[in-house]
Design an enzyme around this catalytic site. Structure first.
Site, PDB file in Angstrom:
ATOM      1  NE  ARG A  26     -28.478  48.914 -22.929  1.00 60.61           N
ATOM      2  CZ  ARG A  26     -27.597  49.416 -23.771  1.00 60.61           C
ATOM      3  NH1 ARG A  26     -27.049  50.587 -23.566  1.00 60.61           N
ATOM      4  NH2 ARG A  26     -27.254  48.741 -24.860  1.00 60.61           N
ATOM      5  CG  ASN A  44     -26.075  47.696 -20.563  1.00 54.52           C
ATOM      6  OD1 ASN A  44     -27.150  47.311 -20.135  1.00 54.52           O
ATOM      7  ND2 ASN A  44     -25.646  47.409 -21.781  1.00 54.52           N
TER       8      ASN A  44
END
Length: 104
Positions: A26, A44
Site C-alpha cells: 500500500r 487491504n
C-alpha cells in the site's frame, strides 16, 4: 483534451491478488501514485487482496497499472483485475484507507 488544454482524467479501479499484504504494498502504491501525480486511495481487503482507486492523466494511470502488475520487491502479484472509467475528480491527494485487514 479538456477545454483548458489538459488531458482528460481517467479513473482506474484495480484489485491486486497474490502475496500483496504485509510487504509494504500500500505504501509503495502511495509513493508511485504521488510520483505520477495521481489522486485516490489504496487499502487491504479481507480476502488478502489490495484494492486501489486512482485518478489522473491516462498516461499516469497506464503506468500505475503496469507497476501494480509488477509490484514492489517482496510481493508476488498473481493477477490484477482493472477497470477504467471517467474520473470523478473527488480526490485531493493519494492516501491509505483502512480496510478489513489489520495492516502491514
Amino acid at each position: 483534451m479538456t477545454d483548458v488544454g489538459r488531458p482528460a482524467s481517467v479513473r482506474l479501479e484495480a484489485t491486486v491478488r497474490g502475496r500483496v499484504q504485509g510487504v509494504g504494498f500500500r505504501y509503495w502504491v502511495v509513493r508511485r501514485s504521488n510520483e505520477l501525480g495521481l489522486t485516490g486511495w489504496v487499502r487491504n481487503e479481507l480476502d488478502g487482496s489490495v484494492r486501489c482507486v486512482a485518478e489522473g492523466p491516462a498516461d499516469g494511470i497506464e503506468r500505475l497499472e503496469e507497476m501494480l502488475r509488477a509490484g514492489p520487491m517482496g510481493s508476488v502479484v498473481e493477477g490484477v483485475q482493472a477497470v477504467r472509467m471517467p474520473a470523478t475528480g473527488t480526490f485531493t491527494g493519494f492516501s491509505v484507507r483502512s480496510g478489513g485487514h489489520a495492516g502491514d
